[in-house]
Design a protein around this motif. Sequence first.
Motif, PDB file in Angstrom:
ATOM      1  N   HIS A   8       0.831  -1.204   0.000  1.00 25.51           N
ATOM      2  CA  HIS A   8       0.000   0.000   0.000  1.00 25.51           C
ATOM      3  C   HIS A   8       0.867   1.257   0.000  1.00 25.51           C
ATOM      4  CE1 HIS A   8       0.969  -0.983   4.169  1.00 25.51           C
ATOM      5  NE2 HIS A   8       0.866   0.307   4.438  1.00 25.51           N
ATOM      6  N   GLY A   9       0.227   2.409  -0.148  1.00 24.05           N
ATOM      7  CA  GLY A   9       0.916   3.689  -0.047  1.00 24.05           C
ATOM      8  C   GLY A   9       0.668   4.306   1.319  1.00 24.05           C
ATOM      9  N   LEU A  61      -5.482  -0.282  -6.479  1.00 30.67           N
ATOM     10  CA  LEU A  61      -4.085  -0.022  -6.814  1.00 30.67           C
ATOM     11  C   LEU A  61      -3.168  -0.574  -5.730  1.00 30.67           C
ATOM     12  CD1 LEU A  61      -2.745   1.515  -9.191  1.00 30.67           C
ATOM     13  CD2 LEU A  61      -2.681   3.522  -7.737  1.00 30.67           C
ATOM     14  N   GLU A  62      -2.086  -1.182  -6.156  1.00 32.10           N
ATOM     15  CA  GLU A  62      -1.053  -1.671  -5.237  1.00 32.10           C
ATOM     16  C   GLU A  62       0.311  -1.367  -5.836  1.00 32.10           C
ATOM     17  OE1 GLU A  62      -1.003  -5.963  -4.811  1.00 32.10           O
ATOM     18  OE2 GLU A  62      -1.533  -6.221  -6.911  1.00 32.10           O
ATOM     19  N   GLU A  63       1.348  -1.455  -5.006  1.00 34.90           N
ATOM     20  CA  GLU A  63       2.731  -1.234  -5.443  1.00 34.90           C
ATOM     21  C   GLU A  63       2.918   0.122  -6.128  1.00 34.90           C
ATOM     22  OE1 GLU A  63       4.863  -4.585  -7.194  1.00 34.90           O
ATOM     23  OE2 GLU A  63       3.118  -5.826  -6.760  1.00 34.90           O
ATOM     24  N   PHE A  64       2.395   1.175  -5.516  1.00 34.74           N
ATOM     25  CA  PHE A  64       2.535   2.537  -6.026  1.00 34.74           C
ATOM     26  C   PHE A  64       3.240   3.384  -4.976  1.00 34.74           C
ATOM     27  CE2 PHE A  64      -1.353   2.253  -3.683  1.00 34.74           C
ATOM     28  CZ  PHE A  64      -1.485   3.456  -3.025  1.00 34.74           C
ATOM     29  N   THR A  65       3.618   4.587  -5.348  1.00 33.09           N
ATOM     30  CA  THR A  65       4.238   5.508  -4.403  1.00 33.09           C
ATOM     31  C   THR A  65       3.218   6.578  -4.032  1.00 33.09           C
ATOM     32  OG1 THR A  65       6.450   5.146  -5.258  1.00 33.09           O
ATOM     33  CG2 THR A  65       6.080   7.210  -4.094  1.00 33.09           C
ATOM     34  N   ILE A  76      -0.258  12.592  -3.475  1.00 29.61           N
ATOM     35  CA  ILE A  76      -0.165  12.229  -4.880  1.00 29.61           C
ATOM     36  C   ILE A  76       0.230  10.752  -4.966  1.00 29.61           C
ATOM     37  CG2 ILE A  76       1.072  12.646  -7.050  1.00 29.61           C
ATOM     38  CD1 ILE A  76       1.522  15.537  -6.039  1.00 29.61           C
ATOM     39  N   ALA A  77      -0.519   9.989  -5.769  1.00 30.15           N
ATOM     40  CA  ALA A  77      -0.241   8.565  -5.990  1.00 30.15           C
ATOM     41  C   ALA A  77       0.345   8.407  -7.393  1.00 30.15           C
ATOM     42  CB  ALA A  77      -1.516   7.745  -5.853  1.00 30.15           C
ATOM     43  N   VAL A  78       1.500   7.755  -7.474  1.00 27.14           N
ATOM     44  CA  VAL A  78       2.217   7.626  -8.745  1.00 27.14           C
ATOM     45  C   VAL A  78       2.406   6.156  -9.083  1.00 27.14           C
ATOM     46  CG1 VAL A  78       4.372   8.170  -9.951  1.00 27.14           C
ATOM     47  CG2 VAL A  78       3.464   9.770  -8.256  1.00 27.14           C
ATOM     48  N   GLY A  79       2.017   5.792 -10.319  1.00 29.82           N
ATOM     49  CA  GLY A  79       2.268   4.451 -10.829  1.00 29.82           C
ATOM     50  C   GLY A  79       1.485   3.376 -10.105  1.00 29.82           C
ATOM     51  N   GLY A  80       2.057   2.193 -10.059  1.00 27.21           N
ATOM     52  CA  GLY A  80       1.440   1.068  -9.378  1.00 27.21           C
ATOM     53  C   GLY A  80       0.839   0.055 -10.328  1.00 27.21           C
ATOM     54  N   ARG A  81       0.164  -0.902  -9.724  1.00 26.68           N
ATOM     55  CA  ARG A  81      -0.406  -2.002 -10.486  1.00 26.68           C
ATOM     56  C   ARG A  81      -1.874  -2.156 -10.119  1.00 26.68           C
ATOM     57  NH1 ARG A  81       0.178  -7.697  -9.859  1.00 26.68           N
ATOM     58  NH2 ARG A  81       1.175  -7.281  -7.886  1.00 26.68           N
ATOM     59  N   SER A  82      -2.699  -2.335 -11.132  1.00 29.59           N
ATOM     60  CA  SER A  82      -4.121  -2.602 -10.950  1.00 29.59           C
ATOM     61  C   SER A  82      -4.411  -3.906 -11.688  1.00 29.59           C
ATOM     62  CB  SER A  82      -4.955  -1.444 -11.519  1.00 29.59           C
ATOM     63  OG  SER A  82      -6.313  -1.643 -11.246  1.00 29.59           O
ATOM     64  N   SER A 115       5.501  -0.446 -11.672  1.00 28.03           N
ATOM     65  CA  SER A 115       5.160  -1.033 -10.392  1.00 28.03           C
ATOM     66  C   SER A 115       6.262  -0.674  -9.406  1.00 28.03           C
ATOM     67  CB  SER A 115       5.056  -2.547 -10.541  1.00 28.03           C
ATOM     68  OG  SER A 115       4.769  -3.140  -9.314  1.00 28.03           O
ATOM     69  N   ALA A 116       5.880  -0.272  -8.202  1.00 24.65           N
ATOM     70  CA  ALA A 116       6.807   0.098  -7.131  1.00 24.65           C
ATOM     71  C   ALA A 116       7.796   1.179  -7.567  1.00 24.65           C
ATOM     72  CB  ALA A 116       7.534  -1.133  -6.603  1.00 24.65           C
ATOM     73  N   PRO A 117       7.305   2.278  -8.167  1.00 24.42           N
ATOM     74  CA  PRO A 117       8.225   3.343  -8.585  1.00 24.42           C
ATOM     75  C   PRO A 117       8.722   4.143  -7.394  1.00 24.42           C
ATOM     76  CG  PRO A 117       5.985   4.089  -8.874  1.00 24.42           C
ATOM     77  CD  PRO A 117       5.906   2.649  -8.435  1.00 24.42           C
ATOM     78  N   VAL A 118       9.826   4.807  -7.582  1.00 24.38           N
ATOM     79  CA  VAL A 118      10.323   5.766  -6.597  1.00 24.38           C
ATOM     80  C   VAL A 118       9.946   7.148  -7.122  1.00 24.38           C
ATOM     81  CG1 VAL A 118      12.370   6.755  -5.516  1.00 24.38           C
ATOM     82  CG2 VAL A 118      12.216   4.289  -5.875  1.00 24.38           C
TER      83      VAL A 118
END
Length: 130
Positions: A8-9, A61-65, A76-82, A115-118
Amino acid sequence: MNIDRYLHGCATFKNEGRTYAIVAGGYSTKQAGAVLSSVEFLDLNSEGAGWAEGPSMPRDLEEFTLLTSPEEDGVIAVGGRSGSTFSPAIFKMTCTGSLDCQWTELEQKLDLGRSAPVAYLIPDELTNCE
């Protein structure tokens, strides 16, 4: 937290002079093994506060920043996987009034879903080219 979640974020933001922690999205093993869009807030100024439900993200959404917005009034939520899709979307949650918060999808997008961006904010004074 009220819902078990991982991938999660997590970030903080301010609303009416108070600081809140936010957890959003992620994956839950107790919610039928589901990717989540749910959001929870914790008032960091109130010692006995519990987690409260916030506005759901626009999609699961999972694996986001997740990071604090420049104005500090949201995140702000960036990227991730749906599901199996890597999202190029950037979402912003802004709060006004007493935790009246809404998500919007920004026009800016990542060139490629990740997925899992910085991600982190770069101060304006470091981006001016003259």
